[in-house]
Scaffold this motif. Structure first.
Motif, PDB file in Angstrom:
ATOM      1  N   LEU A   1      50.942  26.454  93.465  1.00  0.00           N
ATOM      2  CA  LEU A   1      50.361  25.116  93.604  1.00  0.00           C
ATOM      3  C   LEU A   1      49.145  24.951  92.697  1.00  0.00           C
ATOM      4  O   LEU A   1      48.943  23.910  92.089  1.00  0.00           O
ATOM      5  CB  LEU A   1      49.987  24.849  95.061  1.00  0.00           C
TER       6      LEU A   1
ATOM      7  N   ASN B   1      48.724  22.839  88.854  1.00  0.00           N
ATOM      8  CA  ASN B   1      47.684  21.806  88.928  1.00  0.00           C
ATOM      9  C   ASN B   1      47.917  20.776  90.040  1.00  0.00           C
ATOM     10  O   ASN B   1      47.552  19.615  89.901  1.00  0.00           O
ATOM     11  CB  ASN B   1      47.522  21.097  87.579  1.00  0.00           C
ATOM     12  N   LEU B   2      48.514  21.215  91.137  1.00  0.00           N
ATOM     13  CA  LEU B   2      48.706  20.339  92.286  1.00  0.00           C
ATOM     14  C   LEU B   2      47.521  20.431  93.242  1.00  0.00           C
ATOM     15  O   LEU B   2      47.295  19.522  94.030  1.00  0.00           O
ATOM     16  CB  LEU B   2      50.004  20.697  93.004  1.00  0.00           C
TER      17      LEU B   2
ATOM     18  N   PHE C   1      47.417  21.539 101.602  1.00  0.00           N
ATOM     19  CA  PHE C   1      48.479  20.887 100.847  1.00  0.00           C
ATOM     20  C   PHE C   1      49.814  21.043 101.564  1.00  0.00           C
ATOM     21  O   PHE C   1      50.564  20.076 101.723  1.00  0.00           O
ATOM     22  CB  PHE C   1      48.566  21.474  99.430  1.00  0.00           C
TER      23      PHE C   1
ATOM     24  N   TYR D   1      52.073  17.846 102.677  1.00  0.00           N
ATOM     25  CA  TYR D   1      53.205  17.539 101.813  1.00  0.00           C
ATOM     26  C   TYR D   1      54.423  18.371 102.224  1.00  0.00           C
ATOM     27  O   TYR D   1      54.285  19.504 102.657  1.00  0.00           O
ATOM     28  CB  TYR D   1      52.887  17.856 100.343  1.00  0.00           C
TER      29      TYR D   1
ATOM     30  N   GLU E   1      56.130  14.464  93.596  1.00  0.00           N
ATOM     31  CA  GLU E   1      55.374  15.245  92.602  1.00  0.00           C
ATOM     32  C   GLU E   1      56.267  15.808  91.511  1.00  0.00           C
ATOM     33  O   GLU E   1      55.851  15.946  90.377  1.00  0.00           O
ATOM     34  CB  GLU E   1      54.619  16.399  93.278  1.00  0.00           C
TER      35      GLU E   1
END
Length: 91
Positions: free
Chosen positions: A21, A25-26, A36, A40, A67
């Motif tokens: 992740l 770059n999430l 996260f 998500y 995403e």
């Protein structure tokens, strides 16, 4: 629908989902991985996953609705293990 397909290169045997992740770059820090994954929906090889320590090996596919779709590839030239073929996802 707009599906983004991204290749994430790793130079180790595997990467954890939390590391992935950050690498993709999430999230901006590894500490955000747990948050996260609670906010998500994340699929690893078409199975819902919420463990930040899940090991992702070359050939794995990570899908995060909204995403994109990510494919894990090794930067090493060793191709001994063909068990993780992603050709089925090219349909």
């Amino acid at each position: 629908m707009n599906f983004l397909k991204n290749i994430v290169h790793i130079d180790a045997e595997f990467i954890t989902l939390g590391q992935f992740l950050k690498h993709a770059n999430l999230i901006s820090s590894g500490g955000m991985a747990k948050w996260f994954l609670s906010e998500y929906v994340v699929y690893v090889d078409n199975e819902k996953e919420d463990r930040r320590g899940r090991k992702l090996y070359p050939g794995a596919m990570v899908e995060i609705p909204g995403e994109g779709t990510f494919f894990i590839q090794s930067t090493k030239s060793d191709t001994k293990e063909d068990d993780h073929d992603i050709s089925e996802s090219e349909a």
